[in-house]
Scaffold this motif. Structure first.
Motif, PDB file in Angstrom:
ATOM      1  N   ASN A  22     -40.583  -3.717  20.484  1.00 26.89           N
ATOM      2  CA  ASN A  22     -40.728  -3.047  19.197  1.00 26.89           C
ATOM      3  C   ASN A  22     -41.886  -2.085  19.389  1.00 26.89           C
ATOM      4  N   SER A  44     -36.780  -1.344  18.422  1.00 28.46           N
ATOM      5  CA  SER A  44     -37.033  -0.673  17.150  1.00 28.46           C
ATOM      6  C   SER A  44     -38.246   0.224  17.294  1.00 28.46           C
ATOM      7  N   ASN A  73     -30.573   1.258  12.120  1.00 25.56           N
ATOM      8  CA  ASN A  73     -31.173   0.230  11.263  1.00 25.56           C
ATOM      9  C   ASN A  73     -32.536  -0.223  11.771  1.00 25.56           C
ATOM     10  N   ASN A  74     -32.875   0.106  12.990  1.00 25.86           N
ATOM     11  CA  ASN A  74     -34.134  -0.318  13.581  1.00 25.86           C
ATOM     12  C   ASN A  74     -35.161   0.805  13.655  1.00 25.86           C
ATOM     13  N   LYS A  91     -44.063  -7.351  11.469  1.00 31.21           N
ATOM     14  CA  LYS A  91     -43.389  -7.340  12.766  1.00 31.21           C
ATOM     15  C   LYS A  91     -44.469  -7.331  13.835  1.00 31.21           C
TER      16      LYS A  91
END
Length: 166
Positions: A22, A44, A73-74, A91
């Protein structure tokens, strides 16, 4: 500098697998760092910038990509002052890219918030671009490397073991 950052990330020096990461792009500007992370398979990417022109550029640049819905979506694009935006994120990021305006105190504030809010852990790497004459308080962080490129400096950090707030 972007090339240098991604050469370091994809080298075996730190054993970073971007396809499992991420990525947080703070003071994202055009979004080129975060978009590069996406193109290399990041799970993401969150883009943060306070300037509406930068946010418009990030949106425009991302719309040029042929991204399927799953990847789309990420992606999060957040128009806000960086430390305020960080408070609303839940996150853990393995890669943090920071390219703030030179000679501001935003870097230190973001480093503090990243730790306080548990947005990073022992496996996270922070890449900060700054003016080569800027110096920061890296309290709680280990400086892994500093590289100079003309008038710019790239600093690579990780949390010190004793700094994790878990």
């Amino acid at each position: 500098l972007k090339e240098s950052i991604f050469s370091i990330i994809t080298s075996n020096k730190y054993m970073i697998n971007i396809e499992r990461c991420n990525v947080l792009d703070i003071c994202s500007g055009t979004g080129s760092l975060g978009i590069e992370a996406l193109s290399r398979g990041a799970i993401s990417v969150y883009f943060i910038d306070i300037d509406h022109r930068s946010i418009n550029l990030v949106n425009k640049n991302i719309s040029k990509l042929n991204i399927d819905d799953q990847i789309d979506n990420n992606i999060k694009i957040i128009k806000s002052e960086a430390t305020k935006a960080l408070k609303n994120i839940k996150k853990i990021f393995q890669i943090v890219l920071m390219d703030p305006p030179y000679n501001t105190n935003i870097t230190e504030k973001c480093l503090l918030k990243l730790k306080e809010l548990n947005l990073i852990n022992q496996d996270s790497y922070i890449f900060i671009e700054s003016s080569k004459v800027e110096d920061f308080n890296y309290d709680g962080y280990q400086i892994l490397d500093i590289k100079l490129y003309g008038n710019s400096k790239l600093t690579i950090l990780r949390l010190l073991n004793s700094s994790s707030i878990e």
